[in-house]
Design a protein around this motif. Structure first.
Motif, PDB file in Angstrom:
ATOM      1  N   UNK A  68     -33.117  16.121  -8.428  1.00 38.35           N
ATOM      2  CA  UNK A  68     -32.558  16.233  -9.782  1.00 38.35           C
ATOM      3  C   UNK A  68     -33.059  15.113 -10.693  1.00 38.35           C
ATOM      4  N   UNK A  69     -33.544  14.021 -10.116  1.00 39.60           N
ATOM      5  CA  UNK A  69     -34.083  12.913 -10.902  1.00 39.60           C
ATOM      6  C   UNK A  69     -35.594  13.052 -11.056  1.00 39.60           C
ATOM      7  N   UNK A  70     -36.260  13.479  -9.997  1.00 38.74           N
ATOM      8  CA  UNK A  70     -37.721  13.568 -10.000  1.00 38.74           C
ATOM      9  C   UNK A  70     -38.219  14.733 -10.851  1.00 38.74           C
ATOM     10  N   UNK A  71     -37.577  15.886 -10.744  1.00 36.55           N
ATOM     11  CA  UNK A  71     -38.071  17.096 -11.413  1.00 36.55           C
ATOM     12  C   UNK A  71     -38.239  16.925 -12.925  1.00 36.55           C
ATOM     13  N   UNK A  72     -37.260  16.378 -13.662  1.00 42.72           N
ATOM     14  CA  UNK A  72     -37.457  16.209 -15.107  1.00 42.72           C
ATOM     15  C   UNK A  72     -38.620  15.282 -15.459  1.00 42.72           C
ATOM     16  N   UNK A  73     -38.850  14.261 -14.634  1.00 49.23           N
ATOM     17  CA  UNK A  73     -39.960  13.340 -14.907  1.00 49.23           C
ATOM     18  C   UNK A  73     -41.301  14.031 -14.726  1.00 49.23           C
ATOM     19  N   UNK A  74     -41.395  14.879 -13.722  1.00 49.87           N
ATOM     20  CA  UNK A  74     -42.639  15.619 -13.508  1.00 49.87           C
ATOM     21  C   UNK A  74     -42.926  16.541 -14.688  1.00 49.87           C
ATOM     22  N   UNK A  75     -41.866  17.013 -15.322  1.00 53.25           N
ATOM     23  CA  UNK A  75     -42.034  17.910 -16.458  1.00 53.25           C
ATOM     24  C   UNK A  75     -42.491  17.220 -17.727  1.00 53.25           C
ATOM     25  N   UNK A 111     -48.920  12.042 -11.873  1.00 52.95           N
ATOM     26  CA  UNK A 111     -48.054  11.140 -11.119  1.00 52.95           C
ATOM     27  C   UNK A 111     -48.850  10.611  -9.931  1.00 52.95           C
ATOM     28  N   UNK A 112     -48.789   9.300  -9.742  1.00 49.94           N
ATOM     29  CA  UNK A 112     -49.488   8.641  -8.645  1.00 49.94           C
ATOM     30  C   UNK A 112     -48.473   8.261  -7.573  1.00 49.94           C
ATOM     31  N   UNK A 113     -48.796   8.577  -6.320  1.00 47.87           N
ATOM     32  CA  UNK A 113     -47.872   8.301  -5.222  1.00 47.87           C
ATOM     33  C   UNK A 113     -48.590   7.447  -4.180  1.00 47.87           C
ATOM     34  N   UNK A 114     -48.432   6.125  -4.246  1.00 44.04           N
ATOM     35  CA  UNK A 114     -49.037   5.254  -3.231  1.00 44.04           C
ATOM     36  C   UNK A 114     -48.117   5.136  -2.016  1.00 44.04           C
ATOM     37  N   UNK A 115     -48.686   5.301  -0.822  1.00 43.92           N
ATOM     38  CA  UNK A 115     -47.874   5.242   0.395  1.00 43.92           C
ATOM     39  C   UNK A 115     -48.651   4.599   1.530  1.00 43.92           C
ATOM     40  N   UNK A 124     -41.537  19.904  -5.144  1.00 45.11           N
ATOM     41  CA  UNK A 124     -40.719  19.966  -6.355  1.00 45.11           C
ATOM     42  C   UNK A 124     -41.584  20.249  -7.578  1.00 45.11           C
ATOM     43  N   UNK A 125     -42.780  19.722  -7.588  1.00 39.47           N
ATOM     44  CA  UNK A 125     -43.664  19.819  -8.752  1.00 39.47           C
ATOM     45  C   UNK A 125     -44.083  21.248  -9.072  1.00 39.47           C
ATOM     46  N   UNK A 126     -44.469  22.001  -8.047  1.00 40.88           N
ATOM     47  CA  UNK A 126     -44.884  23.398  -8.229  1.00 40.88           C
ATOM     48  C   UNK A 126     -45.982  23.551  -9.289  1.00 40.88           C
TER      49      UNK A 126
END
Length: 209
Positions: free
Chosen positions: A150-157, A162-166, A179-181
């Motif tokens: 619920x927090x991530x989805x609006x930001x992706x929109x 989006x960069x995801x370092x892991x 979630x991004x779809x």
């Protein structure tokens, strides 16, 4: 519980709040006599009353799957009830369990989503990028499960990329892609060679987006 070796070995100063500022949440206490007490019999919310040590209530503690009295069990009906109660507690508590921290999110066109020790490197890189005029923000995941959709989805929109370092082969990036779809461009940056992801590496990835 996220096990992060770098965080575990970090040493730094912290400022402890005054005790008057700390909210104390008291556990539900038993409302029945000690002979009737069932320590793991949850209420309507799945929360079990907890007796304090010394109150005269018998309380058996184990790390195994247990019955309502706290003793290990292998009975299928009791094992199933144990798992269902735990699952319901987590599901009902999603809003309280899901924790994140955001930096520079309001006008960001690019985001970094990071967690654990890598979030420290990410924040430094994001601050440097901001100083260079790049509209980038950071979402630090404090809770990984339940995933804070619920927090991530609006930001992706609202962002282009989006960069995801892991420090793995992309465990969290799969959740974000789910979630991004296809809404925005998801870019992974991974290291599994035993070396830590530095702010300079993340900044180098950001200026490519």
């Amino acid at each position: 519980l996220l096990s992060d070796e770098v965080v575990a070995h970090t040493r730094e100063c912290v400022e402890l709040p005054d005790t008057s500022e700390i909210k104390v949440v008291d556990r539900i206490r038993p409302s029945v006599p000690p002979d009737w007490y069932k320590p793991y019999e949850g209420d309507a919310r799945g929360v079990s009353p907890m007796a304090a040590f010394g109150d005269g209530y018998r309380h058996h503690v184990t790390g195994l799957i247990h019955d309502v009295m706290g003793f290990p069990t292998q009975k299928p009906s009791e094992v199933e009830e144990f798992h269902l109660r735990q699952t319901k507690k987590i599901s009902r508590g999603f809003p309280d369990i899901q924790m994140t921290k955001g930096y520079f999110l309001d006008d960001a066109e690019t985001f970094v989503i990071a967690y654990g020790a890598v979030a420290r490197s990410a924040l430094s890189a994001v601050q440097e990028a901001r100083e260079a005029g790049i509209k980038v923000g950071l979402l630090q995941l404090i809770t990984l499960f339940p995933f804070p959709r619920r927090i991530v989805a609006p930001l992706l929109g609202q962002c282009r990329s989006v960069l995801i370092p892991e420090m793995n082969l992309g465990q969290m990036s799969r959740e974000i892609q789910r979630v991004n779809q296809g809404v925005c461009n998801v870019v992974k940056y991974n290291r599994i060679d035993g070396k830590f992801i530095t702010p300079r590496e993340i900044y180098g990835q950001l200026i490519k987006l």
